[in-house]
Design a protein around this motif. Sequence first.
Motif, PDB file in Angstrom:
ATOM      1  N   LEU A 144      35.883  30.104 120.982  1.00  0.00           N
ATOM      2  CA  LEU A 144      34.346  29.384 121.015  1.00  0.00           C
ATOM      3  C   LEU A 144      33.212  30.276 121.777  1.00  0.00           C
ATOM      4  CD1 LEU A 144      35.635  25.750 121.346  1.00  0.00           C
ATOM      5  CD2 LEU A 144      34.222  26.830 119.533  1.00  0.00           C
TER       6      LEU A 144
ATOM      7  N   SER B 182      24.650  22.123 125.309  1.00  0.00           N
ATOM      8  CA  SER B 182      25.031  20.998 124.826  1.00  0.00           C
ATOM      9  C   SER B 182      24.764  20.586 123.521  1.00  0.00           C
ATOM     10  CB  SER B 182      24.323  19.707 125.723  1.00  0.00           C
ATOM     11  OG  SER B 182      23.135  19.806 125.472  1.00  0.00           O
TER      12      SER B 182
ATOM     13  N   TYR C 152      25.753  22.741 121.157  1.00  0.00           N
ATOM     14  CA  TYR C 152      27.005  23.236 120.420  1.00  0.00           C
ATOM     15  C   TYR C 152      28.124  22.180 120.071  1.00  0.00           C
ATOM     16  CZ  TYR C 152      24.831  27.798 120.867  1.00  0.00           C
ATOM     17  OH  TYR C 152      23.877  28.739 120.924  1.00  0.00           O
ATOM     18  N   TYR C 153      27.850  21.062 120.957  1.00  0.00           N
ATOM     19  CA  TYR C 153      28.905  20.210 120.488  1.00  0.00           C
ATOM     20  C   TYR C 153      28.269  18.764 120.542  1.00  0.00           C
ATOM     21  CZ  TYR C 153      28.766  19.437 125.924  1.00  0.00           C
ATOM     22  OH  TYR C 153      28.344  19.403 127.048  1.00  0.00           O
ATOM     23  N   SER C 154      29.216  17.915 119.901  1.00  0.00           N
ATOM     24  CA  SER C 154      28.773  16.470 119.934  1.00  0.00           C
ATOM     25  C   SER C 154      30.011  15.720 120.969  1.00  0.00           C
ATOM     26  CB  SER C 154      28.839  15.894 118.652  1.00  0.00           C
ATOM     27  OG  SER C 154      29.726  16.189 117.969  1.00  0.00           O
TER      28      SER C 154
ATOM     29  N   ILE D 226      38.108  21.452 119.936  1.00  0.00           N
ATOM     30  CA  ILE D 226      37.973  20.118 120.930  1.00  0.00           C
ATOM     31  C   ILE D 226      38.397  20.277 122.212  1.00  0.00           C
ATOM     32  CG2 ILE D 226      38.356  17.693 120.966  1.00  0.00           C
ATOM     33  CD1 ILE D 226      38.898  17.528 118.196  1.00  0.00           C
TER      34      ILE D 226
ATOM     35  N   TYR E 272      35.676  13.521 124.696  1.00  0.00           N
ATOM     36  CA  TYR E 272      35.799  15.015 124.260  1.00  0.00           C
ATOM     37  C   TYR E 272      34.462  15.453 123.684  1.00  0.00           C
ATOM     38  CZ  TYR E 272      40.733  13.930 124.600  1.00  0.00           C
ATOM     39  OH  TYR E 272      42.220  13.939 124.986  1.00  0.00           O
ATOM     40  N   ALA E 273      34.498  17.042 124.213  1.00  0.00           N
ATOM     41  CA  ALA E 273      33.489  17.481 123.372  1.00  0.00           C
ATOM     42  C   ALA E 273      33.925  18.132 122.280  1.00  0.00           C
ATOM     43  CB  ALA E 273      33.012  18.763 124.306  1.00  0.00           C
ATOM     44  N   VAL E 274      33.310  17.888 120.924  1.00  0.00           N
ATOM     45  CA  VAL E 274      33.665  18.478 119.595  1.00  0.00           C
ATOM     46  C   VAL E 274      32.830  19.492 119.220  1.00  0.00           C
ATOM     47  CG1 VAL E 274      34.153  17.484 117.150  1.00  0.00           C
ATOM     48  CG2 VAL E 274      34.532  15.910 118.970  1.00  0.00           C
ATOM     49  N   PHE E 275      33.145  20.566 119.176  1.00  0.00           N
ATOM     50  CA  PHE E 275      32.281  21.775 119.096  1.00  0.00           C
ATOM     51  C   PHE E 275      31.983  21.866 117.607  1.00  0.00           C
ATOM     52  CE2 PHE E 275      33.344  22.669 123.085  1.00  0.00           C
ATOM     53  CZ  PHE E 275      32.204  23.294 123.886  1.00  0.00           C
ATOM     54  N   GLN E 276      30.708  22.512 117.184  1.00  0.00           N
ATOM     55  CA  GLN E 276      30.391  22.415 115.919  1.00  0.00           C
ATOM     56  C   GLN E 276      31.196  23.130 115.017  1.00  0.00           C
ATOM     57  OE1 GLN E 276      26.639  24.695 115.634  1.00  0.00           O
ATOM     58  NE2 GLN E 276      25.621  22.909 117.084  1.00  0.00           N
TER      59      GLN E 276
END
Length: 285
Positions: free
Chosen positions: A127, A184, A186-188, A161, A193-197
Amino acid sequence: MTDIQSNPSLLTPEEELENIEIELLLEGIFRVYGYDFRDYAFSSLRRRIWHRIHALHLGSVSGLQEKVLHDPAQMKALIGSLSISVTEMFRDPLLFQLFRREAVPYLKSLPQIRIWHAGCSTGEEVLSMAILLHEEGLLDRARIYATDMNEDSLDQARKGIIPLRKMRDYTRNYLAAGGSGEFSEYYSVKSEYAVFQPELLNHAVFAQHNLVTDQSFNEFHVIFCRNVLIYFNKDLQDQVHRLIYDSLSLKGFLALGNRESINFTHHADSYQPMSPSERLYRKIR
Ligand SMILES: C[S@@+](CC[C@H](N)C(=O)[O-])C[C@H]1O[C@@H](n2cnc3c(N)ncnc32)[C@H](O)[C@@H]1O
């Protein structure tokens, strides 16, 4: 053979017996499952084996051997212990900064870019690379091959994730690595959890590959093999450096972990260090 380096004459009879049991376990694993841990650095291997023995409330290496050789699920659990999957995004940020400075201009001159993350663990390094390439306008022409021997780690890596609690440290790493955007973005955030694009991993292929027993499968402009060789003994390090050398194109870049080095390997003369402190090398012959 494992690097049971201790002088055998200094070992107690119990230690000698334990060494024999470990050798038998590793030989059995190799012959039954094809995983070859026989040339891993002995002391950390031994520690990990005992970690499994204690987890299963067993009393000896032979007890573990009995379980592992007869039950693939136990083998899988042992691989989980032996593979030490600790990783971070933008780990050793200065290496990524140096990579931007030294490798990116070369990569910009190529129509297509092939990158191999060997021993990618749960994908944080992949990532990080995808974000860096995106910021440098290179992601669309890149193909990232991300491999590991541990299938569970790869399954996790494919998801992109990461626990949200790690984002504070990773944001700091990203900035120290020369990140030029807003981390920030790059993820939601989905609960914890941070879910990356997902687009970041559109150019990544995750596959199982064992650096000890599998061959080279392509030629790459960049190879990241970080914090993997440290678990191998000297002979195995040389063997894997040969595989890396054969898989890296001339003028390509190799990144190692900060406790690893190309010095004192058979291929030391084939690479030029990019800095005295960071483990980034360029293949020059
Ligand atoms: C400490 S992690 C390093 C992750 C990442 N490269 C980093 O530096 O953050 C080591 C990884 O090497 C993998 N590994 C160990 N032996 C391997 C082998 N023989 N072939 C492929 N991967 C291996 C482990 O499964 C683990 O995921």
